[in-house]
Design a protein around this motif. Structure first.
Motif, PDB file in Angstrom:
ATOM      1  N   SER A   8       0.793  -1.238   0.000  1.00  0.00           N
ATOM      2  CA  SER A   8       0.000   0.000   0.000  1.00  0.00           C
ATOM      3  C   SER A   8       0.822   1.283   0.000  1.00  0.00           C
ATOM      4  N   GLN A   9       2.114   1.209  -0.285  1.00  0.00           N
ATOM      5  CA  GLN A   9       2.958   2.394  -0.209  1.00  0.00           C
ATOM      6  C   GLN A   9       3.407   2.881  -1.588  1.00  0.00           C
ATOM      7  N   PRO A  31      -3.485  -2.402  -1.080  1.00  0.00           N
ATOM      8  CA  PRO A  31      -2.379  -2.512  -2.028  1.00  0.00           C
ATOM      9  C   PRO A  31      -2.580  -1.725  -3.317  1.00  0.00           C
ATOM     10  N   ILE A  32      -1.451  -1.352  -3.907  1.00  0.00           N
ATOM     11  CA  ILE A  32      -1.405  -0.699  -5.220  1.00  0.00           C
ATOM     12  C   ILE A  32      -0.761  -1.695  -6.169  1.00  0.00           C
ATOM     13  N   TRP A  33      -1.528  -2.234  -7.099  1.00  0.00           N
ATOM     14  CA  TRP A  33      -1.054  -3.318  -7.951  1.00  0.00           C
ATOM     15  C   TRP A  33      -0.726  -2.881  -9.376  1.00  0.00           C
ATOM     16  N   GLY A  34      -1.405  -1.885  -9.873  1.00  0.00           N
ATOM     17  CA  GLY A  34      -1.319  -1.599 -11.303  1.00  0.00           C
ATOM     18  C   GLY A  34      -0.523  -0.360 -11.627  1.00  0.00           C
ATOM     19  N   VAL A  45      -2.728   7.492  -8.720  1.00  0.00           N
ATOM     20  CA  VAL A  45      -2.599   6.104  -8.275  1.00  0.00           C
ATOM     21  C   VAL A  45      -3.976   5.528  -8.008  1.00  0.00           C
ATOM     22  N   ALA A  46      -4.246   4.334  -8.540  1.00  0.00           N
ATOM     23  CA  ALA A  46      -5.485   3.618  -8.242  1.00  0.00           C
ATOM     24  C   ALA A  46      -5.159   2.450  -7.331  1.00  0.00           C
ATOM     25  N   SER A  47      -5.959   2.273  -6.292  1.00  0.00           N
ATOM     26  CA  SER A  47      -5.661   1.274  -5.262  1.00  0.00           C
ATOM     27  C   SER A  47      -6.781   0.246  -5.157  1.00  0.00           C
ATOM     28  N   MET A  48      -6.439  -0.865  -4.516  1.00  0.00           N
ATOM     29  CA  MET A  48      -7.444  -1.886  -4.237  1.00  0.00           C
ATOM     30  C   MET A  48      -8.459  -1.418  -3.200  1.00  0.00           C
ATOM     31  N   ASP A  49      -8.215  -0.273  -2.561  1.00  0.00           N
ATOM     32  CA  ASP A  49      -9.186   0.260  -1.608  1.00  0.00           C
ATOM     33  C   ASP A  49     -10.342   0.988  -2.284  1.00  0.00           C
ATOM     34  N   GLY A  50     -10.322   1.060  -3.618  1.00  0.00           N
ATOM     35  CA  GLY A  50     -11.397   1.725  -4.344  1.00  0.00           C
ATOM     36  C   GLY A  50     -11.191   3.210  -4.518  1.00  0.00           C
ATOM     37  N   ASN A  51     -10.031   3.715  -4.094  1.00  0.00           N
ATOM     38  CA  ASN A  51      -9.724   5.131  -4.227  1.00  0.00           C
ATOM     39  C   ASN A  51      -8.725   5.378  -5.348  1.00  0.00           C
ATOM     40  N   ILE A  52      -8.860   6.531  -5.971  1.00  0.00           N
ATOM     41  CA  ILE A  52      -7.855   7.030  -6.900  1.00  0.00           C
ATOM     42  C   ILE A  52      -7.302   8.315  -6.294  1.00  0.00           C
ATOM     43  N   TYR A  53      -5.984   8.332  -6.110  1.00  0.00           N
ATOM     44  CA  TYR A  53      -5.334   9.411  -5.387  1.00  0.00           C
ATOM     45  C   TYR A  53      -4.554  10.316  -6.339  1.00  0.00           C
TER      46      TYR A  53
END
Length: 217
Positions: A8-9, A31-34, A45-53
């Motif tokens: 997740s970093q 986590p950030i996978w892509g 950044v798009a995360s598995m938490d459903g957020n785009i930062y």
């Protein structure tokens, strides 16, 4: 160099020395996978938490966030001022990168979850879903241009070259004999040009170099 991790970093490193440039890494909730994207001093950044930062590239601080009820295993794609991200909620989401926190510009609903990041070419967005369907939608409106039914999950991004879309996919997941496919589609109308069956699974996006399509098994 910006590096995202499965814990997740997000780190910013000096490209010459490898030295960390931020006092602390940015931390998402999951986590950030892509793949990520950069524009005008921000890392998206798009995360598995459903957020785009939207992360300030100089400081690592969060300057904005889009919150959804999805998860984004394939990361995101930035084209112009629009962020495109496919989610496990069966939706392809489009966001205005200049307006963090606002609602999606549009949402296109696929048949099932979307794993790989989309590819944007000449105003069209190409992507596949976990049922093997391949889609082309209008990048401005999210309206469907064409859809082609396939077999088996697509977990990679499409590759594009000279009017052709290349897709790696699995075969029927219920089959007792493992199957994998590499398929070429006409980008204009989705008609199939050819299909091959590799001897093992391709879980990375194909790369087109000259007249060759290269895939890792």
């Amino acid at each position: 160099v910006f590096v995202a991790t499965g814990d997740s970093q997000l780190f910013a490193l000096d490209a010459t020395t490898g030295e960390a440039l931020w006092d602390l890494p940015f931390e998402a909730e999951n986590p950030i996978w892509g793949p990520m994207a950069y524009a005008d001093g921000h890392v998206y950044v798009a995360s598995m938490d459903g957020n785009i930062y939207a992360i300030n590239a100089d400081s690592g601080t969060q300057d904005g966030v889009w919150q959804t009820g999805s998860s984004f295993p394939g990361g995101l794609t930035l084209a112009g001022d629009t962020i495109f991200a496919g989610g496990l909620d069966n939706n392809l989401h489009a966001f205005d990168r200049n307006s963090p926190g606002t609602a999606e510009t549009w949402i296109f609903t696929a048949e099932t979850g979307i794993w790989g990041a989309p590819v944007v070419v000449d105003g069209q967005v190409f992507f596949g879903d976990m049922n093997g369907n391949v889609y082309a939608v209008n990048a401005d409106t999210g309206t469907s241009i064409w859809k082609v039914a396939g077999v088996g999950p697509i977990v990679t991004s499409p590759a594009f070259s000279d009017g052709v879309i290349y897709i790696a996919s699995e075969g029927d997941p219920d089959s007792r004999e493992p199957q994998w496919f590499l398929t070429a589609y006409n980008a204009e109308d989705g008609t199939q040009k050819w299909q091959q069956s590799p001897t093992a699974g391709m879980y990375t996006t194909p790369v087109v170099i000259g007249d060759s399509v290269i895939g890792v098994l």
